[in-house]
Design an enzyme around this catalytic site. Structure first.
Site, short mmCIF file in Angstrom:
data_model
loop_
_atom_site.label_atom_id
_atom_site.label_comp_id
_atom_site.label_asym_id
_atom_site.label_seq_id
_atom_site.Cartn_x
_atom_site.Cartn_y
_atom_site.Cartn_z
CD GLU A 149 -1.92 2.01 1.88
OE1 GLU A 149 -1.43 2.97 1.24
OE2 GLU A 149 -2.24 2.06 3.06
CB CYS B 140 -2.52 5.88 3.16
SG CYS B 140 -2.26 4.95 4.64
P1 NAP Z 1 9.58 3.40 3.84
O1 NAP Z 1 10.83 4.18 3.71
O2 NAP Z 1 9.01 2.86 2.59
O3 NAP Z 1 9.91 2.19 4.83
C1 NAP Z 1 8.92 1.24 5.16
C2 NAP Z 1 9.61 -0.06 5.54
O4 NAP Z 1 10.21 -0.64 4.39
C3 NAP Z 1 10.72 0.11 6.56
O5 NAP Z 1 10.71 -1.01 7.40
C4 NAP Z 1 11.97 0.12 5.69
O6 NAP Z 1 13.09 -0.35 6.37
C5 NAP Z 1 11.59 -0.84 4.60
N1 NAP Z 1 12.26 -0.51 3.34
C6 NAP Z 1 12.07 0.60 2.58
N2 NAP Z 1 12.83 0.53 1.47
C7 NAP Z 1 13.50 -0.63 1.53
C8 NAP Z 1 14.44 -1.26 0.68
N3 NAP Z 1 14.85 -0.70 -0.47
N4 NAP Z 1 14.94 -2.46 1.05
C9 NAP Z 1 14.55 -3.02 2.21
N5 NAP Z 1 13.68 -2.48 3.06
C10 NAP Z 1 13.15 -1.30 2.74
O7 NAP Z 1 8.45 4.21 4.55
P2 NAP Z 1 8.46 5.08 5.89
O8 NAP Z 1 9.73 4.93 6.62
O9 NAP Z 1 7.25 4.72 6.61
O10 NAP Z 1 8.26 6.57 5.43
C11 NAP Z 1 8.99 7.15 4.39
C12 NAP Z 1 8.04 7.74 3.37
O11 NAP Z 1 7.07 6.76 3.01
C13 NAP Z 1 7.20 8.90 3.84
O12 NAP Z 1 7.87 10.12 3.75
C14 NAP Z 1 6.01 8.82 2.91
O13 NAP Z 1 6.31 9.47 1.71
C15 NAP Z 1 5.85 7.37 2.65
N6 NAP Z 1 4.75 6.73 3.41
C16 NAP Z 1 3.58 6.55 2.77
C17 NAP Z 1 2.53 5.94 3.42
C18 NAP Z 1 1.25 5.72 2.74
O14 NAP Z 1 0.39 5.15 3.33
N7 NAP Z 1 1.08 6.10 1.52
C19 NAP Z 1 2.66 5.53 4.75
C20 NAP Z 1 3.88 5.71 5.38
C21 NAP Z 1 4.92 6.31 4.69
P3 NAP Z 1 14.17 0.67 6.99
O15 NAP Z 1 13.40 1.53 7.94
O16 NAP Z 1 15.13 -0.24 7.66
O17 NAP Z 1 14.74 1.42 5.87
#
Ligand code: NAP
Length: 505
Positions: A261, A298
């Site tokens: 998502e 989201c």
């Molecule tokens: P995220 O960076 O996508 O991380 C979510 C999870 O996925 C974390 O456990 C992260 O691990 C892991 N992950 C991300 N990229 C990875 C990769 N290339 N390889 C392995 N594991 C990976 O999301 P976030 O930390 O929640 O927030 C960052 C951004 O996500 C926000 O600024 C926003 O733009 C977006 N977000 C969107 C929603 C939505 O519902 N649309 C919700 C939350 C966040 P690590 O922490 O160890 O990197």
């Protein structure tokens, strides 16, 4: 409650090789063990071992486990709220509400599997005399798929994290779960894992049914989605991270479904009679939805589309005034606050985009921002349709209803699309609806998409990039389908059929 800083691996609290410090919005930083691929491997093997019993457990046994997890979370409620609020900066009232949603969805899944409709049981009785070919005896039923990986979401530290919707749906289906905790709230994750551990022990379930591996290193998530014993992944997070993990799932020798998502701007179409009749009320409601939880939902309605004219001017003026009155709010993590500022900056520097409201603020904070552009400029620049996660709104003034239709057709996949309409707007709404229902998992009228009901009818998903699988939802009872697959039993003797089929054999 005492925090160990350890991983919970199939009934045992374990340390890794190194540690990381949490970065709470308030309160003390704490030390947590960094996850490793070796820990992921042990957890996945334990989950597969657990599946041998848990995958064949009765619905009553699984419902008892879900109910007990809910009870154990409630019993730790105050401690979870306290550390959750420290780690994420979310107000305590929000976390109490989110805990209610979390235990509510665990109990909802317990009742859902007890009722049994989700099994889709069907029976075609044998027709041995049928010509030219006899028909065999055929039973259909949904079966659990095996161990599931869950990535805790940053923005729902309870309802979409360790014991959140993905975990509840998987455990209800009969699938063991390996959770990769989000680095933004490791202490909250551990307390919830303690609640699940207590429930597993009380219910006498195989301990491999649940493991929590804390984050701290990228290779943990990668090892998890690539592990051959993992059968599906539930994920809520960024488009970039989700896409990277989705691609890893697809590249496996045996690809598995990745239920991601990801991003959505949740467009809101303001139809003319509604804007004329109640533009100021709509502006106030929009600003409330846009800034709720610092805009970290989201379903945050980040895009408002309105036909230019004096009514649009009044709507924009009212929204700007209401937004200016909302102060800066603490963001979930430094990284999310940073990404918000970059996203706002990108919009500010885009051709044809005008600032209505921008303010600077501290590292972990976000102040609301409002921009406006024209339909023509929006249609010429697809980056204006990308999510900026936080309290940011973009108003698109279209020249006429035809341009509103063109914009609707140009949208990427969305979680939600909203129509603000009065009865006199019905003809235009009728023209928009067939377009919008192809774009979003949920289409709504005269409301705001934040506040997702957890129910049988909810769809929280949509065409890419809203989600990586447009046939699925990550909220509501239908989300259990992600972790099931249909099996047909042909001419299997009745006493060899799964117990759930024997009752209707
Ligand atoms: P995220 O960076 O996508 O991380 C979510 C999870 O996925 C974390 O456990 C992260 O691990 C892991 N992950 C991300 N990229 C990875 C990769 N290339 N390889 C392995 N594991 C990976 O999301 P976030 O930390 O929640 O927030 C960052 C951004 O996500 C926000 O600024 C926003 O733009 C977006 N977000 C969107 C929603 C939505 O519902 N649309 C919700 C939350 C966040 P690590 O922490 O160890 O990197």
């Amino acid at each position: 409650m005492t925090l160990t800083g350890k991983h919970y691996l199939a009934g045992t609290w374990m340390s890794g090789d190194s540690t990381f410090m949490s970065t709470p919005a308030s309160g003390p930083a704490r030390e947590f063990s960094v996850g490793t691929p070796a820990l992921v491997d042990s957890a996945a093997r334990a989950a597969e071992a657990a599946f041998e019993s848990y995958g064949y457990s009765s619905r009553t046994e699984r419902a008892a486990l879900l109910d007990r997890i809910a009870d154990e979370i409630d019993a730790r409620g105050d401690a979870i709220t306290e550390i959750g609020s420290q780690e994420t900066g979310l107000p305590e009232a929000r976390l109490i509400g989110e805990r209610g949603r979390t235990v509510g969805q665990l109990r909802l899944f317990a009742r859902h599997i007890e009722a049994g409709d989700y099994l889709d049981r069907k029976h075609d009785t044998a027709l041995p005399q049928r010509t030219p070919l006899p028909r065999p005896d055929l039973h259909l039923m949904q079966r659990p798929i095996g161990p599931v990986a869950v990535f805790g979401a940053s923005n729902f530290p309870l309802a979409f994290s360790v014991a959140g919707g993905d975990t509840a749906a998987a455990l209800a289906a009969g699938c063991p779960v390996v959770v990769k905790g989000h680095g933004g709230h490791p202490g909250t994750s551990e307390l919830v894992a303690q609640a699940i551990a207590a429930a597993i022990e009380a219910c006498g379930v195989h301990p491999g049914v649940f493991s929590l591996i804390q984050g701290g290193a990228r290779d943990v998530g990668q090892a998890l989605v690539q592990h051959p014993l993992i059968r599906a992944v539930g994920f809520t997070g960024s488009l970039g991270g989700g896409r990277a993990l989705f691609d890893l799932c697809a590249q496996r020798p045996e690809p598995i479904p990745f239920f991601g998502e990801l991003g959505s701007v949740n467009p809101m179409f303001l139809l003319p009679h509604a804007v004329t009749a109640r533009g100021a009320t709509l502006a106030a409601g929009w600003v409330g939805a846009l800034t709720m939880g610092a805009g970290q939902f989201c379903t945050n309605p980040g895009l408002a589309i309105v036909i230019g004219g004096p009514e649009a001017d009044a709507f924009v003026a009212a929204a700007t005034e209401a937004l200016a009155a909302v102060g800066a709010q603490t963001m979930l993590t430094d990284g999310i606050a940073d990404a918000y500022r970059s996203g706002a900056c990108r919009l500010q520097q885009s051709d044809g985009v005008r600032d209505l409201l921008t303010t600077s603020c501290d590292l972990r904070e976000a102040a609301p921002c409002l921009f406006e552009t024209t339909g023509k400029a929006w249609l010429a620049n697809e980056t204006l349709g990308e999510e900026v996660f936080g309290p940011l709104g973009l108003v698109v003034r279209v020249s006429a209803f035809d341009e509103m239709l063109a914009l609707a057709r140009a949208l990427q996949g969305q979680l939600t699309c909203t129509l603000q309409l009065d009865a006199a707007d019905n003809a235009q709404a009728r023209a928009l609806l067939p377009i919008l229902e192809r774009k979003a998992g949920r289409v709504l009228a005269n409301g705001f998409p934040t506040g997702v009901e957890v129910s049988d009818t909810m769809v929280h998903g949509g065409p890419y990039p809203a989600s990586t699988n447009f046939g699925a939802t990550s909220v509501g009872t239908m989300s259990i389908r992600r972790f099931l697959r249909p099996v047909c039993y042909q001419n299997i003797p009745a006493d060899l059929l799964p117990a759930d089929l024997q009752v209707c054999a």
